[in-house]
Design a protein around this motif. Structure first.
Motif, PDB file in Angstrom:
ATOM      1  N   TYR A 112      50.555  23.559  32.652  1.00  0.00           N
ATOM      2  CA  TYR A 112      49.258  24.222  32.819  1.00  0.00           C
ATOM      3  C   TYR A 112      49.401  25.744  32.692  1.00  0.00           C
ATOM      4  N   PRO A 113      49.312  26.291  31.478  1.00  0.00           N
ATOM      5  CA  PRO A 113      49.383  27.745  31.304  1.00  0.00           C
ATOM      6  C   PRO A 113      48.189  28.440  31.954  1.00  0.00           C
ATOM      7  N   ARG A 114      48.417  29.670  32.360  1.00  0.00           N
ATOM      8  CA  ARG A 114      47.330  30.456  32.929  1.00  0.00           C
ATOM      9  C   ARG A 114      46.420  30.981  31.826  1.00  0.00           C
ATOM     10  N   ALA A 160      29.760  35.669  40.134  1.00  0.00           N
ATOM     11  CA  ALA A 160      29.385  35.810  41.541  1.00  0.00           C
ATOM     12  C   ALA A 160      27.910  35.519  41.759  1.00  0.00           C
ATOM     13  N   HIS A 161      27.637  34.764  42.790  1.00  0.00           N
ATOM     14  CA  HIS A 161      26.267  34.510  43.213  1.00  0.00           C
ATOM     15  C   HIS A 161      25.929  35.377  44.426  1.00  0.00           C
ATOM     16  N   SER A 162      26.910  35.646  45.224  1.00  0.00           N
ATOM     17  CA  SER A 162      26.790  36.538  46.380  1.00  0.00           C
ATOM     18  C   SER A 162      28.204  36.844  46.835  1.00  0.00           C
ATOM     19  N   ASP A 163      28.348  37.805  47.731  1.00  0.00           N
ATOM     20  CA  ASP A 163      29.676  38.151  48.251  1.00  0.00           C
ATOM     21  C   ASP A 163      30.673  38.365  47.116  1.00  0.00           C
ATOM     22  N   ALA A 164      30.297  39.175  46.142  1.00  0.00           N
ATOM     23  CA  ALA A 164      31.062  39.300  44.913  1.00  0.00           C
ATOM     24  C   ALA A 164      32.565  39.516  45.094  1.00  0.00           C
ATOM     25  N   PRO A 165      33.019  40.359  46.038  1.00  0.00           N
ATOM     26  CA  PRO A 165      34.470  40.565  46.158  1.00  0.00           C
ATOM     27  C   PRO A 165      35.233  39.289  46.514  1.00  0.00           C
ATOM     28  N   LEU A 166      34.536  38.293  47.041  1.00  0.00           N
ATOM     29  CA  LEU A 166      35.210  37.072  47.487  1.00  0.00           C
ATOM     30  C   LEU A 166      35.056  35.921  46.495  1.00  0.00           C
ATOM     31  N   TRP A 167      34.765  36.238  45.231  1.00  0.00           N
ATOM     32  CA  TRP A 167      34.655  35.192  44.212  1.00  0.00           C
ATOM     33  C   TRP A 167      35.810  35.259  43.212  1.00  0.00           C
ATOM     34  N   GLY A 168      36.895  35.905  43.608  1.00  0.00           N
ATOM     35  CA  GLY A 168      38.068  35.965  42.744  1.00  0.00           C
ATOM     36  C   GLY A 168      38.780  34.632  42.665  1.00  0.00           C
ATOM     37  N   LYS A 169      39.515  34.431  41.588  1.00  0.00           N
ATOM     38  CA  LYS A 169      40.308  33.210  41.415  1.00  0.00           C
ATOM     39  C   LYS A 169      41.299  33.422  40.278  1.00  0.00           C
ATOM     40  N   ARG A 170      42.156  32.440  40.086  1.00  0.00           N
ATOM     41  CA  ARG A 170      42.977  32.331  38.893  1.00  0.00           C
ATOM     42  C   ARG A 170      42.671  30.968  38.280  1.00  0.00           C
ATOM     43  N   ILE A 171      42.793  30.872  36.981  1.00  0.00           N
ATOM     44  CA  ILE A 171      42.501  29.591  36.342  1.00  0.00           C
ATOM     45  C   ILE A 171      43.579  29.259  35.317  1.00  0.00           C
ATOM     46  N   HIS A 172      43.961  28.010  35.314  1.00  0.00           N
ATOM     47  CA  HIS A 172      44.929  27.472  34.361  1.00  0.00           C
ATOM     48  C   HIS A 172      44.276  26.306  33.625  1.00  0.00           C
ATOM     49  N   GLY A 173      44.823  25.980  32.466  1.00  0.00           N
ATOM     50  CA  GLY A 173      44.333  24.830  31.721  1.00  0.00           C
ATOM     51  C   GLY A 173      45.489  23.990  31.244  1.00  0.00           C
ATOM     52  N   SER A 174      45.232  22.726  30.975  1.00  0.00           N
ATOM     53  CA  SER A 174      46.298  21.849  30.487  1.00  0.00           C
ATOM     54  C   SER A 174      46.631  22.172  29.035  1.00  0.00           C
ATOM     55  N   PRO A 183      42.468  17.256  28.513  1.00  0.00           N
ATOM     56  CA  PRO A 183      41.988  18.595  28.853  1.00  0.00           C
ATOM     57  C   PRO A 183      41.666  18.707  30.343  1.00  0.00           C
ATOM     58  N   THR A 184      42.118  19.788  30.939  1.00  0.00           N
ATOM     59  CA  THR A 184      41.991  19.967  32.386  1.00  0.00           C
ATOM     60  C   THR A 184      41.826  21.446  32.703  1.00  0.00           C
ATOM     61  N   ASN A 185      40.945  21.745  33.648  1.00  0.00           N
ATOM     62  CA  ASN A 185      40.839  23.089  34.211  1.00  0.00           C
ATOM     63  C   ASN A 185      41.395  23.059  35.627  1.00  0.00           C
ATOM     64  N   VAL A 186      42.276  23.994  35.923  1.00  0.00           N
ATOM     65  CA  VAL A 186      42.858  24.091  37.255  1.00  0.00           C
ATOM     66  C   VAL A 186      42.432  25.428  37.862  1.00  0.00           C
ATOM     67  N   HIS A 187      41.499  25.366  38.796  1.00  0.00           N
ATOM     68  CA  HIS A 187      40.980  26.558  39.454  1.00  0.00           C
ATOM     69  C   HIS A 187      41.790  26.820  40.727  1.00  0.00           C
ATOM     70  N   VAL A 188      42.345  28.015  40.845  1.00  0.00           N
ATOM     71  CA  VAL A 188      43.124  28.373  42.033  1.00  0.00           C
ATOM     72  C   VAL A 188      42.294  29.370  42.836  1.00  0.00           C
ATOM     73  N   ARG A 189      41.816  28.913  44.009  1.00  0.00           N
ATOM     74  CA  ARG A 189      40.889  29.732  44.801  1.00  0.00           C
ATOM     75  C   ARG A 189      41.406  29.880  46.228  1.00  0.00           C
ATOM     76  N   VAL A 190      40.892  30.895  46.895  1.00  0.00           N
ATOM     77  CA  VAL A 190      41.370  31.248  48.230  1.00  0.00           C
ATOM     78  C   VAL A 190      40.596  30.482  49.295  1.00  0.00           C
TER      79      VAL A 190
END
Length: 394
Positions: A286-288, A297-311, A317-324
């Protein structure tokens, strides 16, 4: 390097499949060959077997009498456990030495007879199972290997069931027919899945699926479980939880069409941890996806960060969302599935939005996502109202 786990029941045809992949250019690491090497005369493996099972498992020349060992080691689960406890660590050590010596861009096919039984499947970005019906396998073992039918049945019964193998199989190759048929199937898999997978992995590119809706696939939950198990192994303790999210998590609703892309969410403590996972996820296939550092962002914009990888695997095909953990986007991904599951009207609304986006996008993934985004702003509000009314917790 793309590492592939290959297995199948005794007599199913692993050797024939390995030989075909070798002709195509794969580096074959054969578990059976290694298992013989680690119990040759003078090895610590053979000495340990003699200590456990007795001197009568040796031939007059001091080498291992395999039928004599089998008669003792396959009589019950405890004896088989002793055998595996001796041989498996030695095989693993030798396998690691071989893999460390091959080129970084190689495709390594690891032929492991007990891959399923030993729980090793999640270690591989791709698992190939070669299958043959029990009757076919019995005939091969008796006629070609000279086993008694009783011994052959005992060997088959001691291994994983077809259901257990199917649960870990990314690719299922039937070998109940001729060897020519198996070779043809194997070459097709090599050219159309393995080679593109290896290329994508080396280039750190993902396999993209067009923005086309398809009917729900009953196999999506099983495929997602394999992905979750693979990611759990790759992430270890750094993943607080891993969940199947997105539309394919709702495959139980026959009218709820979706893109044929599995979405998975890895929950972590911080974005720093998400960054630490870049290399382990790449090794898992799963490369980044560089340049994407947050959700819209829908609200609280600073807290909508993430990293995403795909197969990198074109076959899944796969999306891998890495969230806090606890951030709005992480919680909403979990809420969204439950909200849609509990609300038929919301599912119908979202399906209508997806169908319109599909028409507008013409297959373009970015355009498809952008066309849906205005609906999500209101859906976010509606979903959280439902969560508060029902006492929902992630």
């Amino acid at each position: 390097m793309l590492r592939i786990g290959l297995t199948g029941g005794i007599g199913a045809g692993k050797s024939a499949l390995s030989a075909t992949f070798a002709q195509c250019g794969a580096v074959i690491v054969d578990g059976d060959v290694i298992a013989r090497e680690v119990v040759e005369p003078g090895t610590e493996g053979l000495a340990a077997l003699v200590d456990a099972f007795g001197e009568d498992i040796l031939l007059p020349d001091g080498s291992l009498d395999r039928p004599a060992l089998a008669a003792k080691a396959f009589r019950d689960d405890d004896a088989r456990g002793v055998l595996n406890g001796i041989v498996h660590p030695l095989v693993g050590k030798r396998r690691a030495e071989i893999i460390a010596s091959v080129a970084e861009d190689a495709v390594v096919v690891e032929d492991i007879p007990l891959l399923v039984e030993s729980g090793m499947a999640p270690l591989f970005p791709l698992v190939v199972i070669v299958h043959a019906d029990v009757g076919v396998r019995l005939r091969r073992l008796v006629e070609l290997r000279g086993m008694s039918e009783e011994d052959a049945r005992a060997r088959i019964a001691a291994q994983a069931s077809d259901e257990q193998r199917r649960a870990v199989a990314d690719i299922w190759l039937d070998n109940s027919g001729t060897q020519e048929e198996l070779v043809e199937r194997a070459r097709d898999v090599w050219n159309n899945r393995i080679v593109p997978f290896a290329h994508n992995l080396g280039a750190r590119e993902i396999a993209r699926a067009p923005a086309r809706l398809v009917p729900p696939d009953p196999a999506w939950p099983e495929q997602a479980l394999r992905i979750v198990n693979r990611l759990t192994t790759a992430c270890g303790h750094r993943a607080l939880r891993i969940d199947h999210v997105g539309s394919t998590a709702l495959s139980g609703y026959p009218d709820f069409a979706a893109k044929d892309v599995i979405d998975v969410q890895i929950t972590v403590e911080s974005l720093d941890v998400a960054d630490e996972l870049a290399d382990p996820l790449l090794s898992a296939g799963y490369p980044r996806i560089e340049g994407v550092t947050g959700d819209v962002a829908h609200s609280d914009a600073p807290l909508w960060g993430k990293r995403i990888h795909g197969s990198a695997d074109p076959g899944r095909p796969t999306n891998v969302h890495v969230r806090v953990d606890g951030w709005p986007n992480q919680r909403f991904a979990l809420l969204f599935v439950d909200w849609l599951s509990a609300n038929p009207d919301a599912r119908a609304d979202y399906l209508a939005v997806k169908r319109k986006a599909e028409r507008v996008a013409g297959g373009d993934v970015s355009a498809y996502a952008a066309a849906k985004e205005p609906w999500f702003a209101d859906a976010y509000r509606r979903a959280w109202e439902w969560a508060e009314a029902t006492g929902w917790r992630p």
